[in-house]
Design an enzyme around this catalytic site. Structure first.
Site, short mmCIF file in Angstrom:
data_model
loop_
_atom_site.label_atom_id
_atom_site.label_comp_id
_atom_site.label_asym_id
_atom_site.label_seq_id
_atom_site.Cartn_x
_atom_site.Cartn_y
_atom_site.Cartn_z
N PHE A 11 28.36 56.41 100.44
CA PHE A 11 27.13 56.64 99.55
C PHE A 11 26.91 57.76 98.05
O PHE A 11 27.13 57.90 97.24
CB PHE A 11 26.02 55.65 100.17
N ILE A 12 26.58 58.99 99.35
CA ILE A 12 26.46 60.15 98.27
C ILE A 12 27.54 60.94 97.57
O ILE A 12 27.21 60.98 96.76
CB ILE A 12 24.77 61.16 99.52
N GLU A 125 16.30 64.74 109.12
CA GLU A 125 16.36 64.15 109.95
C GLU A 125 16.19 65.69 111.03
O GLU A 125 15.93 65.14 112.54
CB GLU A 125 16.99 63.19 110.55
N TYR A 147 22.27 60.55 116.44
CA TYR A 147 22.54 60.65 114.74
C TYR A 147 21.85 62.03 114.57
O TYR A 147 22.87 63.78 114.35
CB TYR A 147 22.30 59.70 113.34
#
Ligand code: NAD
Length: 319
Positions: A11-12, A125, A147
Site C-alpha cells: 500500500f504505502i 505503534e 507486530y
C-alpha cells in the site's frame, strides 16, 4: 541516484513509487518485493512501463540475492513488512522473520555494499499507547503486540548498525495511513468493501482512537526526509486527525447509507492499544505539512473503492 524501495508492491510503497517515479525522471527506482498476499503489482500498472522503474521479486531475508542487487544502489528505502496487527496475533513468527530478521539482513547487505543512505520506515505503534499527550522521537519504545514488537526490535538493529558500522541511516515512524490501494483487511477499506457487498462490518472495540494520515502526505514526507533529513535522526510522520473506531464505522455507514444494524461487534484483540499520538515538529521543521484533510481524503478514498471494485474483488476472491 539509484533507489531501491522494499515492499514497493504494498500500500504505502506503491504510493511512494508512483509519486517518486513521476516526480524524479532522472532517478532510477527498483521495487524489491516478495509479493506476499499484500503485495500486488496491479497497484503499479500506471508506472510499470516507465524507463526509470523496474521490479525485482525477492525476499528481504535473502542476503546473497540482496548483496547482488544492492551493488550499484545509492539509497535503500525500507517499507517491506508484514503489516497487519490482527494477523500478528495469529502467526507472530512470520512477523519476526520478515520485520526483524529481514531488516537485519537488509542492513547487512547495505553495509557490505556501502549504501549511501538507508531510510527505515517504522511505525508509531513502537511507542505503545498514550492516553493523554504525544510521543516525541526520543521517547522510549514500549510495544504491545507482536507486530509492533517486531518493528521495535528491527529499530534496535537499525540503531546498532548506525552506531557500530556508521551506516548512514534515517529512521521514520508513521502513524495509521489510509487511501487508495490499501489492502481490504485494514479498517477503512475493510468497512467500505464489506458495506459495498451488503455485509456487516466487524468492530472489535469501538473505543480506541487512531490517527489517520492520507498516504499521499506520507509519500511527500518520505520524499522530504530523503532530500533534507539528517543522517542519524528519527522523524515521526503523522497527523492530529484522530477518531475512535466507532466514529470510523459510523462515517462509513453514513457514506454508504446504512444503519447501525450493519455493525457486528466481534471479540476484541487480547490487548488493544487505546490511543497513539506523535509530535510532528521535527518533520514540520524540514518543511512538511499535511495537505489532505481527513474530511476530503476519507470521502475520496471511499469513492476510489466504489470506482475500483475490480481491484479489490480480485483480492477478496483470491484469499
Ligand atoms: P502492506 O502490507 O500493504 O505491504 C507490505 C509489502 O511488503 C507487500 O508488498 C509485501 O509483499 C512486502 N513484503 C512483506 N514481507 C516481505 C519480505 N519478507 N520481503 C520482501 N517483501 C516483503 O504494508 P503497508 O501498509 O504498505 O506498510 C508498509 C510499511 O509501513 C510497513 O513497514 C509497515 O510496518 C509500515 N507502516 C504502515 C502503516 C499503515 O497504516 N499502513 C503505518 C505505519 C507504518
Amino acid at each position: 541516484m539509484k533507489i531501491l524501495v522494499t515492499g514497493g508492491a504494498g500500500f504505502i510503497g506503491s504510493n511512494f513509487l508512483r509519486y517518486m517515479v513521476n516526480k524524479y525522471p532522472n532517478y532510477e527506482f527498483v521495487n524489491y518485493d516478495k509479493l506476499t498476499y499484500a503485495g500486488n503489482l496491479d497497484n503499479l500498472l500506471d508506472i510499470d512501463s516507465m524507463p526509470n522503474y523496474s521490479f525485482v521479486k525477492g525476499d528481504v531475508c535473502n542476503l546473497d540475492f540482496l548483496t547482488e542487487i544492492l551493488r550499484d544502489v545509492d539509497v535503500v528505502i525500507h517499507f517491506a513488512a508484514e503489516s497487519h496487527v490482527d494477523l500478528s496475533i495469529g502467526n507472530s513468527l512470520a512477523f519476526t522473520k520478515s520485520n526483524t530478521y529481514g531488516t537485519h539482513v537488509l542492513l547487512e547487505a547495505a553495509r557490505v555494499c556501502k549504501v549511501k543512505k538507508f531510510i527505515h520506515f517504522s511505525t508509531d505503534e513502537v511507542y505503545g499507547d498514550i492516553i493523554n499527550g504525544k510521543f516525541s522521537e526520543t521517547d522510549k519504545l514500549d510495544p504491545s503486540n507482536p507486530y509492533s514488537a517486531s518493528k521495535a526490535a528491527a529499530e534496535m538493529i537499525v540503531q546498532a548498525y548506525s552506531k557500530t558500522f556508521k551506516l548512514p541511516i534515517i529512521m521514520t515512524r508513521g502513524n495509521n495511513n489510509y487511501g487508495p490501494y490499501q489492502y481490504p483487511e485494514k479498517i477503512i477499506p475493510r468497512f467500505a468493501t464489506d458495506l459495498m457487498m451488503d455485509r456487516k462490518i466487524p468492530l472489535h472495540n469501538p473505543n480506541p482512537f487512531r490517527t489517520y494520515l492520507h498516504v499521499d502526505d506520507t509519500s511527500r514526507a518520505v520524499d522530504i526526509i530523503l532530500h533534507k533529513g539528517v543522517i542519524g535522526e528519527t522523524y515521526n510522520i503523522g497527523t492530529e486527525d484522530e477518531f475512535r473506531n466507532i466514529e470510523i464505522a459510523k462515517k462509513c455507514l453514513d457514506y454508504f447509507g446504512k444503519d447501525e444494524s450493519y455493525i457486528e461487534h466481534v471479540q476484541d484483540r487480547p490487548f488493544n492499544d487505546l490511543r497513539y499520538s506523535v509530535v510532528l515538529t521535527k518533520l514540520q521543521n524540514l518543511g512538511w505539512k499535511q495537505e489532505i484533510s481527513f474530511e476530503k481524503g476519507f470521502i475520496d478514498t471511499l469513492k476510489w473503492y466504489e470506482e475500483n471494485r475490480a481491484w479489490w474483488e480480485k483480492l477478496i476472491l483470491k484469499n
